[in-house]
Design a protein around this motif. Structure first.
Motif, short mmCIF file in Angstrom:
data_model
loop_
_atom_site.label_atom_id
_atom_site.label_comp_id
_atom_site.label_asym_id
_atom_site.label_seq_id
_atom_site.Cartn_x
_atom_site.Cartn_y
_atom_site.Cartn_z
N VAL A 249 27.22 61.33 40.31
CA VAL A 249 27.28 62.76 39.95
C VAL A 249 28.70 63.14 39.51
O VAL A 249 28.91 63.84 38.52
N LEU A 250 29.69 62.65 40.25
CA LEU A 250 31.09 62.95 39.89
C LEU A 250 31.44 62.34 38.54
O LEU A 250 32.18 62.94 37.75
N GLN A 251 30.91 61.14 38.27
CA GLN A 251 31.18 60.51 36.98
C GLN A 251 30.59 61.33 35.84
O GLN A 251 31.21 61.53 34.78
N ALA A 252 29.37 61.86 36.04
CA ALA A 252 28.76 62.72 35.02
C ALA A 252 29.56 64.01 34.86
O ALA A 252 29.72 64.52 33.74
N ALA A 253 30.09 64.53 35.97
CA ALA A 253 30.88 65.77 35.91
C ALA A 253 32.17 65.57 35.15
O ALA A 253 32.70 66.51 34.56
N TYR A 254 32.71 64.33 35.15
CA TYR A 254 33.95 64.03 34.43
C TYR A 254 33.83 64.42 32.97
O TYR A 254 34.65 65.14 32.41
N GLY A 255 32.76 63.93 32.32
CA GLY A 255 32.55 64.26 30.91
C GLY A 255 32.24 65.73 30.71
O GLY A 255 32.67 66.34 29.72
N ALA A 256 31.52 66.33 31.66
CA ALA A 256 31.17 67.75 31.53
C ALA A 256 32.41 68.63 31.59
O ALA A 256 32.54 69.59 30.82
N VAL A 257 33.34 68.30 32.47
CA VAL A 257 34.57 69.08 32.57
C VAL A 257 35.40 68.95 31.30
O VAL A 257 35.97 69.92 30.79
#
Length: 252
Positions: free
Chosen positions: A29-37
């Motif tokens: 989830v954090l890895q996906a949030a990296y690109g989202a941020v």
């Protein structure tokens, strides 16, 4: 003192599996949030070209992350197998082999991501006008790409502003590139903190400012931070308003 072992080969597996699964799920989830941020920052402060570059480059990051994660999962499966077979003496060779594989993989990925970033960007069908930015994003996935977009936009919209950086070495490198291309800010404050590319970015920025007559304040070495950048900005404001003395600001 009681010691508890999580043996996946005996008893109910649901509770043990949940304890094993949740940290991995959180990491994904954090890895996906990296690109989202990245997309949020560039979408707010950057251009459509920058947004396209981050969107395309994020897919490369996701692919690399997927490959590394699956290899790590394979190593975990082998370790679990030998634990289940009561052959712990074989685990050392698995870990040693995995260390060698990941070391070689790191070297290969470094060469590919840095040397073939532009070719990868074209292969990922990045728009022609965004290929250069996409390649830059792919080469600098470990940095904050929003900082690059922000500095480019600042150079376009506020060429005579004071630029203060306390966290992202990539921002300093971008400012140095803009100065070499003709940007002349009123002042550059470069005080990132950390280890990766921090010292080099400060030296490159200071050299560019010195060569082109741009005023600069830089905390050479690895020390600095956003709080230091803010403190320098506050001191400059107080100095300009002749309020360096705390009593002039109402302090008693």
């Amino acid at each position: 003192m009681r010691s508890e072992k999580n043996d996946f080969t005996q008893g109910s597996i649901l509770k043990k599996l949940a304890a094993f699964m949740l940290p991995i799920l959180g990491a994904l989830v954090l890895q996906a949030a990296y690109g989202a941020v990245d997309l949020l920052v560039v979408g707010r402060f950057g251009s459509t070209i920058g947004l396209s570059a981050v969107s395309t480059g994020s897919q490369v990051l996701n692919l690399v992350t997927f490959v590394v994660t699956q290899l790590a999962m394979g190593v975990t499966v082998l370790i679990a197998r030998y634990l289940g077979e009561k052959k712990p003496e074989l685990i050392g060779s698995v870990i040693g082999g995995a260390a060698v594989v990941f070391t070689l993989l790191s070297a290969v990925l470094f060469v590919v991501m840095v040397g073939f970033a532009r070719s990868i960007s074209v292969l990922m069908q990045a728009p022609a006008e965004a290929v250069a930015l996409t390649a830059s994003y792919v080469r600098n996935l470990r940095f904050t790409p929003g900082a690059v977009a922000s500095m480019h936009r600042a150079a376009q919209e506020h060429p005579g502003a004071i630029l203060a950086v306390g966290n992202a070495p990539t921002a300093l490198l971008t400012i140095a590139e803009e100065i070499e291309a003709g940007l002349r800010p009123a002042l550059v404050i470069g005080v990132p903190v950390g280890f990766v590319n921090v010292v080099e970015s400060k030296e490159i920025l200071f050299a560019a400012c010195e060569a082109h007559g741009v005023p600069a304040i830089a905390a050479m070495g690895r020390k600095g931070g956003s709080n230091v950048a803010a403190a320098i900005c506050n001191a400059l404001v107080y100095s300009a308003a002749e309020m360096l003395d705390p009593t002039a600001r109402g302090w008693k």
